[in-house]
Design a protein around this motif. Structure first.
Motif, short mmCIF file in Angstrom:
data_model
loop_
_atom_site.label_atom_id
_atom_site.label_comp_id
_atom_site.label_asym_id
_atom_site.label_seq_id
_atom_site.Cartn_x
_atom_site.Cartn_y
_atom_site.Cartn_z
N ALA A 50 0.82 -1.21 0.00
CA ALA A 50 0.00 0.00 0.00
C ALA A 50 0.85 1.26 0.00
O ALA A 50 0.45 2.29 -0.53
N ASN A 61 0.54 5.18 -1.53
CA ASN A 61 0.22 6.30 -0.65
C ASN A 61 1.43 7.07 -0.15
O ASN A 61 1.29 8.10 0.50
N GLY A 114 -11.76 -4.57 -0.03
CA GLY A 114 -11.04 -3.31 -0.05
C GLY A 114 -11.81 -2.22 0.66
O GLY A 114 -12.85 -2.46 1.29
N LEU A 164 -6.11 -1.95 -4.07
CA LEU A 164 -5.51 -0.92 -3.24
C LEU A 164 -5.89 0.48 -3.74
O LEU A 164 -6.14 0.68 -4.92
N HIS A 165 -5.91 1.42 -2.81
CA HIS A 165 -6.18 2.81 -3.13
C HIS A 165 -5.23 3.67 -2.30
O HIS A 165 -5.01 3.40 -1.12
N GLU A 173 -6.64 4.80 1.16
CA GLU A 173 -7.43 3.85 1.95
C GLU A 173 -7.11 3.88 3.44
O GLU A 173 -7.93 3.48 4.26
N ASP A 174 -5.92 4.37 3.81
CA ASP A 174 -5.58 4.40 5.24
C ASP A 174 -6.55 5.27 6.04
O ASP A 174 -6.77 5.03 7.23
N ARG A 187 -6.86 -4.85 7.10
CA ARG A 187 -6.02 -4.78 5.90
C ARG A 187 -5.80 -6.15 5.26
O ARG A 187 -5.66 -6.26 4.05
N SER A 228 0.52 -8.05 -6.09
CA SER A 228 0.29 -7.00 -5.09
C SER A 228 1.22 -5.82 -5.25
O SER A 228 0.94 -4.72 -4.76
#
Length: 437
Positions: free
Chosen positions: A107, A111, A221, A389-390, A393-394, A214, A143
């Motif tokens: 991730a 990010n 997601g 994933l984005h 997203e956190d 996660r 991933s």
């Protein structure tokens, strides 16, 4: 005349041989030419190079599990290390600090490193150096690949296992958990500990919320990367949150959570009040002194309709930076770190390998000091598919983590929590998207 011609011919042959020998040698003193076995004939690997790592590890941890091995394998390389615990990525970029290899979760590519323009597509370089991407277990390379660009190679993996305190099981005469249990079976076992004895409240099970969110087995997601819409208000997230609702259904556990919300500290140490705890496998290698004295583990519980389906990959990836001036040397190091040779050595110490290799699995934990533990639990479940994933997203993970408190303490139900996270989270994502334009 004939004799003179023979002499001239001999001199010509010797001269040609010497020239050939010189041109096939090392012309610059620091580059090895291709040996014909490399996938790309133009591959030239520096014999001497200075390579700097930036990792999540302390200097001591880095030296123990990475640095000492790399220095032995590449004695002519100068290896430097920058710990993220002392300098953040933002500080490194602001000070224009050069580094070649960084360690990050998947991730973080999106990010953290991508926004800083520090990522580098390693696809061609990996092929050039003969990296066999098929040697990794399913999910790991996917991933780390975004829009067809390979940003990292997995070095270590973390999965989730169910740790348990044998002393508490013995104290209350409850049978130990076993590999392959479902969530239903695990929760039924856990409720046998939900009691208050002499003023001490016990609970049967706790789960690290952020890590399970996660890595969840349902591959759910948080934000759709195509539409930037939050995606948590659905039946699969209800199944996930229902586990937390069930483990806290006892009124005494809920009351304890209101005063002192469950955490690592409820499980580890000599005053443990939690019988079982779902947490990362990294504890096996680095945090033994923080666990109960008489600990053991089994595989993470699974959903009944998904037997053997564990968590999503949660690897520590090594990526080469866009600013590296030693990319070939860096890739040779990564080729070594992903080799059976290196992976077997650290597997013996307790690091979880991302390789398919049975040889690596066969020597797992050989040098670990606690040989009475059920280390096989680590490899019982297979990886679940990776979620989408984005880069933002956190924000949703943090909201979900905060809302678990309200669920476990009985303040709000699952439907309300998911609706609020959906609504509040979308506002945050929309605001962040505007900032990034």
């Amino acid at each position: 005349m004939l004799k003179r011609s023979m002499v001239l011919l001999l001199v010509l042959i010797l001269t040609t041989s010497l020239v050939a020998a010189c041109t096939t040698g090392n012309t610059e003193g620091n580059v090895k030419p291709s040996n014909g076995n490399d996938p790309a004939e133009e591959l030239q690997v520096p014999e001497k190079a200075e390579v700097t790592f930036s990792t999540i590890f302390s200097d001591e941890e880095f030296e123990e599990i990475i640095g000492s091995y790399v220095k032995k394998k590449f004695p002519n390389y100068t290896i430097n290390h920058i710990s993220n615990r002392g300098l953040s990525l933002e500080q490194l970029v602001a000070t224009q600090t050069k580094f070649d290899i960084y360690f990050a979760r998947a991730a973080a590519f999106l990010n953290a490193y991508e926004p800083m323009k520090m990522t580098f597509d390693m696809t061609e370089l990996a092929e050039k150096h003969g990296i066999n991407l098929d040697s990794f277990a399913p999910g790991f390379i996917e991933s780390a690949t975004f829009d067809g660009k390979l940003y990292g190679l997995p070095i270590f993996n973390d999965s989730l296992v169910l740790y348990y305190n044998r002393d508490l099981f013995d104290k209350f005469a409850v049978p130990y958990p076993r590999d392959g249990m479902t969530w239903e079976e695990t929760l039924e076992l856990a409720h046998q500990f939900d009691r208050n004895e002499n003023g001490t409240q016990y609970m049967g099970l706790w789960i690290s919320p952020k890590h399970y969110f996660r890595m969840n087995s349902l591959s759910q997601g948080f934000v759709d990367p195509e539409t930037n819409k939050v995606t948590v208000d659905n039946d699969n997230w209800k199944r996930i949150l229902n586990i937390f609702a069930e483990l806290s259904r006892d009124s005494g556990v809920r009351e304890m959570a209101r005063v002192n919300f469950p955490s690592h500290d409820h499980f580890r140490g000599k005053n443990s009040v939690t019988a079982m705890y779902v947490f990362l496998t990294e504890w096996i290698a680095v945090s033994r002194d923080q666990m109960p004295l008489n600990w053991d583990m089994v595989s993470m519980p699974v959903f009944k309709d998904l037997p053997g389906k564990g968590t999503q990959p949660y690897a520590n990836y090594a990526g080469i930076t866009s600013i590296s001036e030693n990319k070939d040397a860096a890739m040779e190091i990564l080729k070594y770190l992903t080799s059976e040779e290196y992976q077997m050595e650290v597997s013996k110490k307790g690091k979880i390998s991302p390789l398919k290799s049975q040889k690596v699995k066969d020597v797992a934990f050989e040098n670990h000091p606690d040989q009475d533990k059920n280390f096989g639990a680590v490899y019982v479940n297979e990886n679940a598919p990776m979620r989408q994933l984005h880069p933002l997203e956190d924000h949703i993970v943090d909201l979900m983590n905060d809302k678990v408190n309200e669920l476990v303490t009985g303040k709000k139900d699952i439907n309300t929590i998911l609706r609020e996270v959906q609504e509040m989270g979308q506002q945050v994502i929309d605001q962040e998207m505007v900032k990034s334009k």
